[in-house]
Design an enzyme around this catalytic site. Structure first.
Site, PDB file in Angstrom:
ATOM      1  N   GLU A 121      -5.266  18.542   6.433  1.00  0.00           N
ATOM      2  CA  GLU A 121      -3.983  17.098   6.339  1.00  0.00           C
ATOM      3  C   GLU A 121      -3.250  18.275   5.296  1.00  0.00           C
ATOM      4  O   GLU A 121      -3.697  19.481   4.384  1.00  0.00           O
ATOM      5  CB  GLU A 121      -4.543  16.488   5.652  1.00  0.00           C
ATOM      6  CG  GLU A 121      -5.984  16.033   6.473  1.00  0.00           C
ATOM      7  CD  GLU A 121      -5.899  14.480   7.102  1.00  0.00           C
ATOM      8  OE1 GLU A 121      -5.667  13.454   7.580  1.00  0.00           O
ATOM      9  OE2 GLU A 121      -6.146  13.901   5.364  1.00  0.00           O
ATOM     10  N   PHE A 126       3.995   8.909   9.942  1.00  0.00           N
ATOM     11  CA  PHE A 126       3.266   9.632   9.436  1.00  0.00           C
ATOM     12  C   PHE A 126       3.424   9.850   8.479  1.00  0.00           C
ATOM     13  O   PHE A 126       4.846  11.015   8.557  1.00  0.00           O
ATOM     14  CB  PHE A 126       2.052  10.422   9.719  1.00  0.00           C
ATOM     15  CG  PHE A 126       0.785   9.049  10.476  1.00  0.00           C
ATOM     16  CD1 PHE A 126       1.021   7.820  10.275  1.00  0.00           C
ATOM     17  CD2 PHE A 126      -0.264  10.291  10.536  1.00  0.00           C
ATOM     18  CE1 PHE A 126      -0.387   7.549  10.593  1.00  0.00           C
ATOM     19  CE2 PHE A 126      -1.553   9.054  11.742  1.00  0.00           C
ATOM     20  CZ  PHE A 126      -1.325   7.906  11.375  1.00  0.00           C
ATOM     21  N   SER A 127       3.106  11.448   8.021  1.00  0.00           N
ATOM     22  CA  SER A 127       3.448  11.956   6.600  1.00  0.00           C
ATOM     23  C   SER A 127       3.970  13.422   6.812  1.00  0.00           C
ATOM     24  O   SER A 127       4.534  13.804   8.407  1.00  0.00           O
ATOM     25  CB  SER A 127       2.595  12.562   5.694  1.00  0.00           C
ATOM     26  OG  SER A 127       1.640  11.890   4.821  1.00  0.00           O
ATOM     27  N   ARG A 185      -0.679  17.110  12.722  1.00  0.00           N
ATOM     28  CA  ARG A 185       0.155  16.500  11.690  1.00  0.00           C
ATOM     29  C   ARG A 185       0.786  17.198  10.364  1.00  0.00           C
ATOM     30  O   ARG A 185       0.573  17.956  10.333  1.00  0.00           O
ATOM     31  CB  ARG A 185      -0.550  14.650  11.552  1.00  0.00           C
ATOM     32  CG  ARG A 185      -1.912  15.763  11.156  1.00  0.00           C
ATOM     33  CD  ARG A 185      -2.257  13.607  10.363  1.00  0.00           C
ATOM     34  NE  ARG A 185      -3.389  13.133  10.145  1.00  0.00           N
ATOM     35  CZ  ARG A 185      -4.702  13.544  10.800  1.00  0.00           C
ATOM     36  NH1 ARG A 185      -4.963  13.932  12.129  1.00  0.00           N
ATOM     37  NH2 ARG A 185      -6.154  14.150  10.199  1.00  0.00           N
ATOM     38  N   ASP A 186       1.868  15.930   9.670  1.00  0.00           N
ATOM     39  CA  ASP A 186       2.287  16.501   8.187  1.00  0.00           C
ATOM     40  C   ASP A 186       3.645  17.334   8.219  1.00  0.00           C
ATOM     41  O   ASP A 186       2.374  18.620   7.046  1.00  0.00           O
ATOM     42  CB  ASP A 186       1.036  16.326   7.240  1.00  0.00           C
ATOM     43  CG  ASP A 186       0.104  15.058   7.234  1.00  0.00           C
ATOM     44  OD1 ASP A 186       0.284  14.583   7.998  1.00  0.00           O
ATOM     45  OD2 ASP A 186      -1.351  15.605   7.347  1.00  0.00           O
ATOM     46  N   TRP A 209       0.977  -1.439   0.367  1.00  0.00           N
ATOM     47  CA  TRP A 209      -0.173   0.168  -0.608  1.00  0.00           C
ATOM     48  C   TRP A 209       0.908   0.837   0.328  1.00  0.00           C
ATOM     49  O   TRP A 209       1.991   0.805   1.068  1.00  0.00           O
ATOM     50  CB  TRP A 209      -0.947   0.111   1.328  1.00  0.00           C
ATOM     51  CG  TRP A 209      -1.656   1.298   1.840  1.00  0.00           C
ATOM     52  CD1 TRP A 209      -1.027   1.867   1.884  1.00  0.00           C
ATOM     53  CD2 TRP A 209      -2.662   1.685   1.509  1.00  0.00           C
ATOM     54  NE1 TRP A 209      -2.102   3.597   2.380  1.00  0.00           N
ATOM     55  CE2 TRP A 209      -2.908   3.015   1.854  1.00  0.00           C
ATOM     56  CE3 TRP A 209      -3.814   1.651   1.020  1.00  0.00           C
ATOM     57  CZ2 TRP A 209      -4.169   3.814   1.517  1.00  0.00           C
ATOM     58  CZ3 TRP A 209      -5.397   2.063   0.481  1.00  0.00           C
ATOM     59  CH2 TRP A 209      -5.192   3.519   1.472  1.00  0.00           C
ATOM     60  N   MET A 210       0.037   2.368  -0.269  1.00  0.00           N
ATOM     61  CA  MET A 210       1.244   3.526  -1.341  1.00  0.00           C
ATOM     62  C   MET A 210      -0.309   4.715  -0.383  1.00  0.00           C
ATOM     63  O   MET A 210      -1.235   4.429  -1.128  1.00  0.00           O
ATOM     64  CB  MET A 210       1.140   3.839  -2.456  1.00  0.00           C
ATOM     65  CG  MET A 210       1.792   5.296  -2.406  1.00  0.00           C
ATOM     66  SD  MET A 210       2.420   5.474  -4.416  1.00  0.00           S
ATOM     67  CE  MET A 210       4.158   5.013  -4.745  1.00  0.00           C
ATOM     68  N   ASN A 211      -0.222   5.970   0.147  1.00  0.00           N
ATOM     69  CA  ASN A 211      -0.529   6.668  -0.239  1.00  0.00           C
ATOM     70  C   ASN A 211       0.378   8.391  -0.004  1.00  0.00           C
ATOM     71  O   ASN A 211       1.371   7.634  -0.707  1.00  0.00           O
ATOM     72  CB  ASN A 211      -2.025   6.904   1.554  1.00  0.00           C
ATOM     73  CG  ASN A 211      -1.163   7.122   2.442  1.00  0.00           C
ATOM     74  OD1 ASN A 211      -0.498   5.951   3.080  1.00  0.00           O
ATOM     75  ND2 ASN A 211      -1.606   7.931   3.540  1.00  0.00           N
ATOM     76  N   ASP A 212       0.124   9.292   1.235  1.00  0.00           N
ATOM     77  CA  ASP A 212       0.673  10.464   0.676  1.00  0.00           C
ATOM     78  C   ASP A 212       2.443  10.176  -0.166  1.00  0.00           C
ATOM     79  O   ASP A 212       2.758   9.844   1.006  1.00  0.00           O
ATOM     80  CB  ASP A 212       0.636  11.181   2.142  1.00  0.00           C
ATOM     81  CG  ASP A 212      -1.065  11.657   2.374  1.00  0.00           C
ATOM     82  OD1 ASP A 212      -1.154  11.031   1.739  1.00  0.00           O
ATOM     83  OD2 ASP A 212      -0.918  12.228   3.894  1.00  0.00           O
TER      84      ASP A 212
HETATM   85  C1  FRU Z   1      -3.712  11.844   4.522  1.00  0.00           C
HETATM   86  C2  FRU Z   1      -2.586  11.445   6.136  1.00  0.00           C
HETATM   87  C3  FRU Z   1      -1.773  12.500   6.869  1.00  0.00           C
HETATM   88  C4  FRU Z   1      -1.085  10.621   7.704  1.00  0.00           C
HETATM   89  C5  FRU Z   1      -1.217  10.088   6.618  1.00  0.00           C
HETATM   90  C6  FRU Z   1      -0.593   8.318   7.337  1.00  0.00           C
HETATM   91  O1  FRU Z   1      -3.421  11.463   3.308  1.00  0.00           O
HETATM   92  O2  FRU Z   1      -4.350  11.159   6.516  1.00  0.00           O
HETATM   93  O3  FRU Z   1      -2.861  13.210   7.471  1.00  0.00           O
HETATM   94  O4  FRU Z   1      -0.594  11.871   7.664  1.00  0.00           O
HETATM   95  O5  FRU Z   1      -2.233  10.640   5.354  1.00  0.00           O
HETATM   96  O6  FRU Z   1      -1.085   7.715   6.336  1.00  0.00           O
END
Ligand code: FRU
Length: 493
Positions: free
Chosen positions: A223, A98-99, A167-168, A36-39
């Site tokens: 975010e 997290f990000s 966060r982030d 899995w990949m997100n941000d």
């Molecule tokens: C955005 C988010 C960020 C968080 C990350 C967690 O997509 O919710 O705010 O750091 O994804 O995976």
């Protein structure tokens, strides 16, 4: 030192990543090594290469305890895989890394700033996230977490700030050597704010001010902020959760909001002047930008949407991809974007059709394919038309449709028949602004996506598709008479 958690993740991806054949991935969009990949995270130049980290759960195609995956590129098109950079292995990030962002230090080391998540019961016994900001320093391959992490905690929040939603961090270095970071937070009204912090060494941080706040107007939690100057304006990007649509400008759910304004560089006071959506399609979230050595501001987003991220193709050994990197610029007071120019180096021979009359559905010689850079200019023929459709990734049962209705000035992306066996949102419409009855669409197809750039970057719309690759027809269709120009290139990466 490589922790057991990090080593385990590195071993896992080294074993299973290479088992995914190249044809099962996009040709030039970044994907996770496995799982899995997100941000996008830590988008930065370091030692001559662009580094792109990403929110990563290697062990499944679902979101899980977040690691930072790692890619590099020299041209934003070809990506090289590096071993996982961060794993959740410290008390302050045991529930996830997290990000965050990255910056090169004056001594040549690379610093990653990320949100460490741990879980604690609140006063009612409900287990909640505690989010703090942490750093890790390394050489572009291996990163040591700072022993005095976290570097920002709830003690550094302005009054009423939330320790659960903090966060982030996106970090950058000003020309005078001062570091700044923008960080998302939640205020007592339940909605988001972007906090600005300053540091001399990237380790000791002080709160400066709240750059802007949501006041429940644009979604709830904000975010993944980013903040930069561009063509004489200041741009604050953020990704609001729980947003209501406003006409056709934003869609429901997770969105990307651009706040344009001015900023006094002495006090770092941002004054908002305008807002706009950043992408009008189905899949685009949490973008991050970087400044290239030649002065371009490049943006990359997660080309997915939390609302539809459960809809996976079969089989699915990787899930989540990044958008095509896009060059940002301001035109007529709006944030605009066009595909990174490096893409043009991968174009094959040009296929050109000029002033072609379209009546019914037509296929043009040389115009098909699934890895394509194509610009279509549409104008009325002698009788005009009510609708014009560009069908891509098409065969007898599949197509993805880019649908233009000139009397409504709307463009719609429709992937209903793109082969996804899930009942998710598949269409998105938005207002476009034709010039002299002419609409220009640059359409970038990769194996699993469609990205449309309207009128030389005025708007963009992105969508993932999982249509089988054999569905490679492209046709043009109208209910009346239209005249089109088509310039098309196959892309070979
Ligand atoms: C955005 C988010 C960020 C968080 C990350 C967690 O997509 O919710 O705010 O750091 O994804 O995976």
């Amino acid at each position: 030192m490589v922790s057991t958690q990090l080593q385990k993740a590195r071993d896992f991806e080294a074993q299973y990543g290479p088992q995914i054949p190249a044809e099962e991935r996009p040709a030039f969009h970044a994907t996770p090594t496995i799982g899995w990949m997100n941000d996008p995270n830590g988008l930065s130049f370091y030692q001559g290469k662009c580094h792109l980290f990403y929110q990563y759960h290697p062990y499944s195609n679902e979101w899980g305890p977040m690691h930072w995956g790692h890619l590099t590129t020299e041209d934003f098109i070809r990506w090289e895989r590096l071993p996982v950079a961060l794993a959740p292995d410290q008390p302050c990030d045991i529930a996830g890394c997290f990000s965050g962002g990255a910056v090169e230090l004056p001594d040549g080391r690379h610093l990653l700033m990320y949100t460490g998540v741990q879980r604690e019961p609140d006063e009612n016994g409900v287990v909640r996230d505690i989010q703090t900001q942490c750093v890790a320093i390394g050489d572009g391959l291996n990163y040591e977490k700072y022993p005095l992490n976290p570097v920002l905690t709830k003690c550094d929040l302005p009054k009423g700030g939330s320790a659960v939603d903090f966060r982030d961090p996106k970090v950058w270095r000003e020309a005078d050597g001062t570091y700044y970071a923008v960080i998302g937070n939640r205020t007592p009204d339940g909605s988001g704010a972007i906090l600005l912090y300053r540091s001399e060494d990237c380790l000791n941080w002080a709160y400066v001010r709240t750059l802007d706040a949501c006041h429940n107007e644009y979604g709830r939690m904000w975010e993944c902020p980013d903040f930069f100057s561009l063509d004489g304006q200041y741009v604050l990007l953020t990704s609001p959760q729980d947003m209501y649509p406003m006409g056709l400008e934003f869609h429901a759910g997770n969105n990307v909001l651009c706040l344009l304004g001015t900023c006094d560089p002495q006090s770092m006071t941002f004054t908002r002047q305008a807002t706009q959506a950043v992408d009008y399609g189905l899949d685009f979230y949490a973008p991050q930008t970087l400044l290239t050595p030649d002065g371009r501001r490049i943006m990359i987003a997660w080309m997915q949407n939390w609302s539809t991220a459960g809809a996976k193709p079969i089989p699915c050994r990787w899930f989540g991809q990044m958008s095509l990197p896009r060059e940002l610029f301001i035109r007529d007071g709006r944030l605009c974007q066009r595909p990174v120019r490096e893409l043009e180096a991968y174009r094959g021979p040009q296929v050109l059709h000029h002033q072609v009359p379209v009546h019914g559905e037509v296929h043009l010689p040389g115009v098909q394919g699934r890895v394509v850079d194509m610009t279509v200019t549409i104008r009325p023929g002698c009788q005009g038309y009510h609708w014009f459709r560009i069908h891509v990734a098409q065969d007898d049962i599949h197509d993805t449709v880019i649908h233009y209705r000139p009397y409504e000035n709307t463009l719609e992306i429709d992937r209903t028949h793109s082969g996804l066996p899930h009942d998710i949102v598949n269409t998105r419409s938005f207002l476009v602004h034709p010039q002299d009855e002419e609409l220009k669409l640059r359409i970038i197809l990769d194996r699993f996506s469609v990205e449309v750039f309207v009128n030389d970057g005025e708007q963009a719309a992105s969508a993932v598709i999982y249509t089988r690759q054999e569905a490679d027809a492209i046709t043009f269709e109208t209910d009346g008479q239209a005249l089109i120009d088509v310039e098309k290139y196959d892309l070979t990466v």
